[in-house]
Design a protein around this motif. Structure first.
Motif, mmCIF file in Angstrom:
data_model
loop_
_atom_site.group_PDB
_atom_site.id
_atom_site.type_symbol
_atom_site.label_atom_id
_atom_site.label_comp_id
_atom_site.label_asym_id
_atom_site.label_seq_id
_atom_site.Cartn_x
_atom_site.Cartn_y
_atom_site.Cartn_z
ATOM 1 N N SER A 74 40.272 28.434 35.699
ATOM 2 C CA SER A 74 39.720 29.101 36.886
ATOM 3 C C SER A 74 38.217 28.887 36.977
ATOM 4 C CB SER A 74 40.058 30.593 36.876
ATOM 5 O OG SER A 74 39.482 31.241 35.759
ATOM 6 N N VAL A 97 48.361 36.588 49.009
ATOM 7 C CA VAL A 97 48.439 36.541 47.553
ATOM 8 C C VAL A 97 49.419 35.421 47.225
ATOM 9 C CG1 VAL A 97 49.090 37.779 45.456
ATOM 10 C CG2 VAL A 97 47.966 39.008 47.338
ATOM 11 N N ASP A 152 48.071 30.919 37.844
ATOM 12 C CA ASP A 152 47.071 31.898 38.258
ATOM 13 C C ASP A 152 47.438 32.407 39.639
ATOM 14 O OD1 ASP A 152 44.812 33.538 38.080
ATOM 15 O OD2 ASP A 152 43.539 31.901 37.387
ATOM 16 N N THR A 153 46.947 33.585 39.973
ATOM 17 C CA THR A 153 47.201 34.198 41.264
ATOM 18 C C THR A 153 45.947 34.080 42.115
ATOM 19 O OG1 THR A 153 48.744 35.742 40.242
ATOM 20 C CG2 THR A 153 47.897 36.329 42.419
ATOM 21 N N TRP A 154 46.112 33.508 43.287
ATOM 22 C CA TRP A 154 45.008 33.335 44.230
ATOM 23 C C TRP A 154 45.024 34.489 45.213
ATOM 24 C CZ3 TRP A 154 42.131 28.498 45.336
ATOM 25 C CH2 TRP A 154 42.246 27.567 44.289
ATOM 26 N N LEU A 155 43.884 35.143 45.366
ATOM 27 C CA LEU A 155 43.701 36.221 46.329
ATOM 28 C C LEU A 155 42.870 35.631 47.464
ATOM 29 C CD1 LEU A 155 42.790 38.867 43.629
ATOM 30 C CD2 LEU A 155 45.030 38.490 44.664
ATOM 31 N N ASP A 165 42.908 35.666 40.133
ATOM 32 C CA ASP A 165 43.207 36.881 39.388
ATOM 33 C C ASP A 165 42.545 36.883 38.015
ATOM 34 O OD1 ASP A 165 44.711 39.378 38.914
ATOM 35 O OD2 ASP A 165 45.741 38.155 37.414
ATOM 36 N N SER A 166 42.458 35.727 37.375
ATOM 37 C CA SER A 166 41.874 35.667 36.030
ATOM 38 C C SER A 166 40.369 35.937 36.053
ATOM 39 C CB SER A 166 42.165 34.323 35.379
ATOM 40 O OG SER A 166 41.668 33.280 36.189
ATOM 41 N N THR A 168 38.910 37.900 38.938
ATOM 42 C CA THR A 168 38.637 38.805 40.035
ATOM 43 C C THR A 168 37.685 39.920 39.619
ATOM 44 O OG1 THR A 168 39.592 40.147 41.783
ATOM 45 C CG2 THR A 168 40.618 40.324 39.622
ATOM 46 N N GLN A 171 39.279 45.190 43.476
ATOM 47 C CA GLN A 171 39.521 45.406 44.887
ATOM 48 C C GLN A 171 38.810 46.671 45.340
ATOM 49 O OE1 GLN A 171 43.699 45.824 45.744
ATOM 50 N NE2 GLN A 171 43.428 44.946 47.777
#
Length: 174
Positions: A74, A97, A152-155, A165-166, A168, A171
């Motif tokens: 990331s 997401v 990985d999770t993309w916001l 997410d790794s 962030t 929120q």
């Protein structure tokens, strides 16, 4: 009855993946370098001549090496797109997401980009993410971890900015 069993195995594997948030590996790609290196097994392999049964990848453990590479991978994406990174905390209702599975080889070259979660209301986002990842290739070498699937999770914000997410910052509540 066999279809029902295979469907159950597929659903169970997907549920385990979602709940564990772990990295998965594809057949033929080595699992992470860990003390207990066992051979990868698949559920629901297609019978010869049948293409209607999908191969299911079993999820591997989130070892410290896998978690560390998420930060490294990331970081390389953040470095490639510094103006696209959403500054500060993500808004309460992020636009999309997307859970991204990036297959990399032992040198960090992106071999494939897949998705285990995509937003139905924003079908334009996953192809944009895949393009960003491909253009950022090669990612840093995974070292002893070797070829694997970096998850990985993309916001994704409506503006086109994003956080992973790794990395962030969290929120906002409002």
């Amino acid at each position: 009855m066999m279809t029902s069993t295979r469907t159950y195995a597929l659903v169970l594997s997907a549920l385990v993946a979602v709940l564990a948030g772990c990295t998965s590996t594809k057949s033929g790609a080595p699992a992470e370098a860990s003390a207990s290196s066992s051979e990868e097994k698949t559920v629901g392999e297609a019978a010869p001549g049948r293409s209607d049964v999908a191969e299911v990848r079993l999820i591997t453990a989130q070892t410290p090496a896998v978690r560390a590479y998420r930060k490294i991978g990331s970081g390389a994406i953040y470095k490639a797109y510094p103006t696209r990174i959403h500054k500060g905390k993500i808004p309460p209702l992020v636009y999309a997401v997307v859970v991204v599975e990036t297959d990399i080889d032992a040198t960090g070259k992106v071999v494939n980009v897949g998705f285990s979660r995509t937003p139905s209301h924003a079908p334009e986002v996953p192809p944009m993410i895949a393009e960003l990842i491909q253009k950022a290739s090669p990612l840093p070498s995974p070292g002893r971890l070797g070829a694997h699937t970096y998850v990985d999770t993309w916001l994704w914000d409506k503006s086109g900015s994003f956080q992973l997410d790794s990395r962030t910052l969290g929120q906002r509540s409002r």
